[in-house]
Design a protein around this motif. Structure first.
Motif, mmCIF file in Angstrom:
data_model
loop_
_atom_site.group_PDB
_atom_site.id
_atom_site.type_symbol
_atom_site.label_atom_id
_atom_site.label_comp_id
_atom_site.label_asym_id
_atom_site.label_seq_id
_atom_site.Cartn_x
_atom_site.Cartn_y
_atom_site.Cartn_z
ATOM 1 N N UNK A 37 0.796 -1.579 0.077
ATOM 2 C CA UNK A 37 -0.086 0.032 -0.002
ATOM 3 C C UNK A 37 0.647 1.393 -0.461
ATOM 4 N N UNK A 38 0.756 2.026 -0.661
ATOM 5 C CA UNK A 38 1.175 3.431 -0.608
ATOM 6 C C UNK A 38 0.086 4.721 -0.622
ATOM 7 N N UNK A 39 0.060 5.339 0.642
ATOM 8 C CA UNK A 39 -0.295 6.474 1.185
ATOM 9 C C UNK A 39 -0.294 7.777 0.324
ATOM 10 N N UNK A 40 -1.141 8.151 -0.850
ATOM 11 C CA UNK A 40 -0.993 9.450 -0.449
ATOM 12 C C UNK A 40 -1.607 10.844 0.119
ATOM 13 N N UNK A 41 -1.245 11.643 0.789
ATOM 14 C CA UNK A 41 -1.833 12.528 1.285
ATOM 15 C C UNK A 41 -2.870 13.385 0.922
ATOM 16 N N UNK A 42 -2.922 13.302 -0.139
ATOM 17 C CA UNK A 42 -4.422 14.236 -0.787
ATOM 18 C C UNK A 42 -4.653 13.496 -1.950
ATOM 19 N N UNK A 43 -5.413 14.481 -2.310
ATOM 20 C CA UNK A 43 -5.854 13.456 -3.945
ATOM 21 C C UNK A 43 -5.816 14.482 -5.195
ATOM 22 N N UNK A 44 -4.780 14.023 -5.849
ATOM 23 C CA UNK A 44 -4.055 14.854 -6.876
ATOM 24 C C UNK A 44 -4.706 14.558 -8.366
ATOM 25 N N UNK A 45 -5.085 13.741 -8.214
ATOM 26 C CA UNK A 45 -5.414 13.042 -9.615
ATOM 27 C C UNK A 45 -5.088 11.889 -9.992
ATOM 28 N N UNK A 46 -5.724 11.011 -11.032
ATOM 29 C CA UNK A 46 -5.056 9.730 -11.580
ATOM 30 C C UNK A 46 -3.450 10.072 -12.203
ATOM 31 N N UNK A 47 -3.110 10.477 -12.370
ATOM 32 C CA UNK A 47 -1.789 10.669 -13.438
ATOM 33 C C UNK A 47 -0.552 10.822 -12.635
ATOM 34 N N UNK A 48 -1.077 11.373 -10.937
ATOM 35 C CA UNK A 48 -0.331 11.735 -9.834
ATOM 36 C C UNK A 48 -0.332 10.199 -9.529
ATOM 37 N N UNK A 49 -1.454 9.725 -9.218
ATOM 38 C CA UNK A 49 -1.300 8.095 -8.313
ATOM 39 C C UNK A 49 -0.409 7.075 -9.464
ATOM 40 N N UNK A 50 -0.525 6.802 -10.075
ATOM 41 C CA UNK A 50 -0.251 5.885 -11.243
ATOM 42 C C UNK A 50 1.453 6.759 -11.683
#
Length: 253
Positions: free
Chosen positions: A59-72
């Motif tokens: 699992x990789x936790x990102x602190x905020x929602x920055x869009x699909x591209x950022x997640x990938x």
């Protein structure tokens, strides 16, 4: 070949346990990386529980929602650092069938990018309203026309990459935020002379939860593709003018 599938999530608590179960059953040789964008519905907690129960899940936790591209992009960076040979992209909502993962990875034996395509013979879409299918088809046609690519399903989100190919794509310069990311990377691969293959898949509309497609995301894709298409055309004209001998300056290029 070591391989991992990246599954971005935001408020997918109703879907995540099932897609993890199906993925592990269908492709036991594939590791899973869940990239959660700080889902307030507890998706990240469910992912953590799955990781504690199964060493193949990370699992990789990102602190905020920055869009699909950022997640990938963060997921790709993690996979590259971990030394995987191949990485796949797959939605968390069940619209992509994990049983197709092994076919996508196998296709990388002769390709840099394998796309699970809805729009090649054998592919299809289930439970989409006609207007949604029409918009998707129109987006692919518009993109193909402006960018001069032959990929039938250039907006597809179910795909697998050789990680060595990803290293060559200058991922740090990606500006796309939403689903346009799929077009962006496909076009980059083609412009870099990479081999792209399409395999038929059946896309099934999600049964629970809400689609992440919004008007701003769609407008981003139109805006970016139009800009890239204009730049491509102007670049071609500039190259043509530079190459024309003076006596034939009216020759069509």
């Amino acid at each position: 070949m070591s391989r991992v599938v990246v599954i971005p999530t935001y408020n997918e608590a109703d879907c995540l346990p099932e897609i993890l179960r199906r993925t592990r059953a269908a492709s036991p040789g594939t590791d899973i990386l869940v990239v959660d964008d700080g889902s307030p519905d507890g998706t990240g907690d469910l992912a953590d529980a799955a990781a504690r129960a199964d060493d193949a899940v990370r699992v990789l936790h990102r602190k905020e929602k920055t869009g699909l591209a950022g997640a990938y992009l963060d997921g790709f960076a993690w996979a590259l650092d971990a030394g995987y040979d191949a990485v796949a992209q797959m939605d968390a909502d069940g619209s992509h069938n994990p049983a197709d993962l092994d076919r996508l990875f196998a296709a990388l034996a002769g390709a840099d990018l394998a796309i699970g395509s809805r729009y090649v013979p054998g592919g299809g879409v289930v439970n989409w309203p006609l207007h949604r299918l029409g918009l998707s088809r129109a987006a692919s046609l518009y993109t193909r026309a402006l960018l001069g690519v032959s990929t039938a399903d250039v907006t597809a989100g179910f795909r697998a990459w050789r990680t060595e190919a990803l290293r060559e794509l200058s991922l740090g310069t990606v500006e796309s935020v939403g689903y346009c990311f799929q077009i962006d990377l496909t076009w980059r691969a083609l412009r870099n002379g990479m081999r792209v293959v399409e395999l038929p898949i059946v896309f099934t509309e999600r049964r629970v939860g809400r689609s992440k497609m919004t008007a701003p995301i769609a407008l981003e894709a139109v805006r970016n593709v139009t800009r890239w298409g204009v730049d491509r055309r102007l670049g071609g004209l500039r190259r043509g003018k530079a190459a024309r001998p003076a006596p034939q300056r009216h020759r069509e290029v």
